[in-house]
Write a protein that holds these residues in place. Sequence first.
Motif, PDB file in Angstrom:
ATOM      1  N   HIS A  14       8.814  -1.817  -1.334  1.00 51.95           N
ATOM      2  CA  HIS A  14       7.513  -1.276  -1.717  1.00 51.95           C
ATOM      3  C   HIS A  14       7.539  -1.096  -3.232  1.00 51.95           C
ATOM      4  O   HIS A  14       8.596  -0.810  -3.811  1.00 51.95           O
ATOM      5  CB  HIS A  14       7.266   0.066  -1.019  1.00 51.95           C
ATOM      6  CG  HIS A  14       5.910   0.646  -1.234  1.00 51.95           C
ATOM      7  ND1 HIS A  14       5.624   1.465  -2.307  1.00 51.95           N
ATOM      8  CD2 HIS A  14       4.761   0.530  -0.528  1.00 51.95           C
ATOM      9  CE1 HIS A  14       4.349   1.842  -2.239  1.00 51.95           C
ATOM     10  NE2 HIS A  14       3.805   1.296  -1.174  1.00 51.95           N
ATOM     11  N   CYS A 107       3.108  -3.678  -0.923  1.00 52.61           N
ATOM     12  CA  CYS A 107       4.245  -4.118  -0.118  1.00 52.61           C
ATOM     13  C   CYS A 107       4.659  -5.519  -0.568  1.00 52.61           C
ATOM     14  O   CYS A 107       3.808  -6.406  -0.721  1.00 52.61           O
ATOM     15  CB  CYS A 107       3.895  -4.122   1.368  1.00 52.61           C
ATOM     16  SG  CYS A 107       3.583  -2.482   2.049  1.00 52.61           S
ATOM     17  N   LEU A 255       8.130   3.509   5.288  1.00 49.94           N
ATOM     18  CA  LEU A 255       6.967   3.868   4.478  1.00 49.94           C
ATOM     19  C   LEU A 255       6.197   4.959   5.217  1.00 49.94           C
ATOM     20  O   LEU A 255       5.867   4.795   6.399  1.00 49.94           O
ATOM     21  CB  LEU A 255       6.065   2.653   4.262  1.00 49.94           C
ATOM     22  CG  LEU A 255       6.737   1.392   3.707  1.00 49.94           C
ATOM     23  CD1 LEU A 255       5.701   0.270   3.549  1.00 49.94           C
ATOM     24  CD2 LEU A 255       7.435   1.667   2.391  1.00 49.94           C
TER      25      LEU A 255
END
Length: 323
Positions: A14, A107, A255
Motif C-alpha cells: 500500500h 494499492c 489494510l
Amino acid sequence: MNPILPGAPWLIAHKSMLGANKPVKITLNGHDYVLWQNQQGEICALENVCPHMQAPLSDGWICKDRNTITCPFHALEFDKEGRLYREGKTDSQAIAKPLELIVIDDCIWTYGGFEPKIPVPDLISKLKTGLNFIGVAGIKSIKGSFLDNLLINYDYNHQNGTHRELFKIKANHIPSFEHDGYWAKVVQELYRDDNTLSEIFSNPALLIAPKMYKSILEYAFPALTAFQTQTPVVDLLQTHVLYPETENSTKTFVLVYTKMKLPGLDLLLKNSILKAVATVVEQDTTAIENLYPREKAKIRLPNEEIMFYAERLYRDWEMASVI
C-alpha cells in the motif's frame, strides 16, 4: 523456484508503506525487487540487482531531482525504466529490468512479469466506500508455504482455537457460503464470552466487539480476504493480503478501514484496532509455523468445504500452469 500461481495479480504494498524517496525491498516468487515513491506519489520498481556488480539497489538511495535510484557500491544511477544516468544524460537502452505495476486506490499490484490470467480484483475499491483508511497492520513474512497460509484464511474452525484467548470465541456458525469462479462470500455468526477487565485494559478495541456479531468475508482468490462487520460503535473492514515470497515464505499484511459512529472514537481506538489485527496475524503465524508436514486429514469438521474450494482453485491453477 517454480513460480506460484503465475498470472495471478499480487497486491505487494500500500502506498502508505512506502516513505517518500525511501527504497523498499520486496520479494515475489523468488525474485527481489526495489520499490520507491517519489515526492509526487509516483511508484517505481526495478529488479533489485545493479547490472554492474549485482549490488542490491534497495541499499542505495533516491536522487530526488532526477527520480533515480543509486547503487550503494559505485553510486550508479538508474531511472524508473532501468536506464543508466551518467554525465548529465540518460542512456537510451534499459539495462536494469523494471517491474510493471498497477496502482489502484493506493494499492500497488503486479503480475510479477507474467501474462495476466485474471484481472486485478475490485474488491477493496468496492468494500471501502464510505470508510476511512486507518493503517496497515500485521506486516509479516511467515515461514510457511503459500497454500498453508491461504487455507488458514478459508478455515473458520481455527478461530475457536487459534484466536480463542484474544476474542473468547466459543461458537462460529456459517449460515451461508457462495462462490463464483475466483470470488467467494461467507456469512458467519460469532459468539463470544466476556473479556476480563485486564484484557480490555490491554486492548481497548475489545470494547467494540459485542457478545454476538455477524460478519461477512469476501475473497478474491488468491490474494485477498476481506473481513467486514458492523457494531453499534464502528463499521470495520480488514483486508488480509497474501503473496508468495519464496516456496517456504509468504508475505502478509492487513489494510484496515473504519467508520466510527461516535465522534472522537477514531483517535481513541485507532491504535488499539491496529494492535488487535496485528495480534491476529501473530497468532496465525504461530499456528502456521508450528505445523508438521501435511498429511491426509483423518477428521472432518463442519464447513471445511470452503477450504476444499480454495485448495481446488489452487490445484487447478497449478495443473494448468504445468500443461
